[in-house]
Design an enzyme around this catalytic site. Sequence first.
Site, short mmCIF file in Angstrom:
data_model
loop_
_atom_site.label_atom_id
_atom_site.label_comp_id
_atom_site.label_asym_id
_atom_site.label_seq_id
_atom_site.Cartn_x
_atom_site.Cartn_y
_atom_site.Cartn_z
N GLU A 73 0.85 -1.11 -0.11
CA GLU A 73 0.03 0.04 0.03
C GLU A 73 0.91 1.48 0.02
O GLU A 73 0.65 2.17 -0.75
CB GLU A 73 -0.85 -0.14 1.23
CG GLU A 73 -1.70 1.03 1.30
CD GLU A 73 -2.77 1.45 0.46
OE1 GLU A 73 -3.33 2.78 0.40
OE2 GLU A 73 -2.96 0.71 -0.35
N HIS A 76 2.58 2.23 -3.28
CA HIS A 76 1.67 2.47 -4.15
C HIS A 76 1.70 4.27 -3.93
O HIS A 76 1.62 4.94 -4.95
CB HIS A 76 0.37 2.18 -4.18
CG HIS A 76 -0.73 2.43 -5.08
ND1 HIS A 76 -1.77 3.21 -4.77
CD2 HIS A 76 -0.56 2.68 -6.47
CE1 HIS A 76 -2.45 3.58 -5.67
NE2 HIS A 76 -1.89 3.42 -6.61
N HIS A 138 -11.31 6.10 -8.45
CA HIS A 138 -9.95 6.00 -8.09
C HIS A 138 -9.36 5.51 -9.62
O HIS A 138 -8.45 5.92 -10.11
CB HIS A 138 -9.72 5.55 -7.18
CG HIS A 138 -8.11 5.98 -6.58
ND1 HIS A 138 -7.57 7.16 -6.63
CD2 HIS A 138 -7.15 5.22 -5.82
CE1 HIS A 138 -6.28 7.17 -6.21
NE2 HIS A 138 -6.07 6.14 -5.91
N HIS A 306 -4.44 -7.98 -16.89
CA HIS A 306 -5.50 -7.57 -17.64
C HIS A 306 -5.69 -6.09 -17.54
O HIS A 306 -6.26 -5.37 -18.51
CB HIS A 306 -6.63 -8.28 -17.31
CG HIS A 306 -8.04 -8.16 -17.90
ND1 HIS A 306 -8.19 -8.50 -19.03
CD2 HIS A 306 -9.32 -7.99 -17.49
CE1 HIS A 306 -9.44 -8.22 -19.74
NE2 HIS A 306 -10.19 -8.01 -18.41
#
Length: 327
Positions: A73, A76, A138, A306
């Site tokens: 987290e 990021h 987001h 993806h």
Amino acid sequence: MATYRNFILAALILAFGVVNLGAYVRLSDAGLGCPDWPGCYGKLTPHHAVDAINAELAVRPDGPVSHAKAWKEMAHRYFAGTLGLLVLAIAVLAWRGRRETNGGPALPAALLALIVFQALLGMWTVTLLLKPLIVSAHLLGGMATLSLLVWLWLRERGRFSHAYFARVDHLRRSAAFGLALVVMQIALGGWVSTNYAALACTDYPLCQGMWMPPMDFEHAFTLHRELGETASGELLPLTALTAIHWTHRTMALIVVAYLGWLVLRLLRTPGYAGMGVAVAGLLALQVALGIANVLLGLPLAIAVSHNAGAALLLASLVALNYRVRRR
């Protein structure tokens, strides 16, 4: 303005990485690895918050917090923060050199405003406990940031000779509609991911052994609700998750059909065959990755790929729209 263009390219590459790192955080269930914002338990790094993380693990060893998830987290956030600083620098350089840029400072300013809003969405993602509407917004904000950077890079690069391209007024609406369809499909894909509906159908091309399984569209597409719950606070039923998954899968068929037709038009237009091949290749890759996610049980690497494929397909449509409008 070489520095300006280099900053744009660096921000573009970083934005692609941040979008996919965000997908990795979401798909590895690390979105609440640090349950506050912008730090981790009020600290700069998970290393400094080790006591708080250990205390949480002692109470809930199977909860959303762990040392690994906290680092995912925060990584990021670090990269997203760096991207924000780059975009701020781009906006400042665009204003200072507004007579030397190809389009002025308006687009960089809009990009900066978007980054600020993205930061707010990132905060709300955590403080509102992964509310699907916020998490999906987001994701779309990240894709919008990437798209604006692609447009800005193409505009400032300024090395496309229009002589290489035929007149393509007839492609403008087709390209714009194709871009709109891809944006809609990305939004649906985000809704699938944020509601954990990717495995509501574990077979393909059927869903639960049927073409039309039982589905609850009302609860599926109620936007203002908590994760895993209906608007009234009840457990979100499987039929709602099925409706979300099935809608994304059905929309994919529409996108494939339309972009397939658009690719044929590009292949017949002088100077645009290369773009047609690129769109076709990325589209085929996305379809293959989507099917693989279902049949293989959503492996993390394929699921993140993806998301990356969606970002690349979106970027290719943005580039196409730039070219047909600049011609």
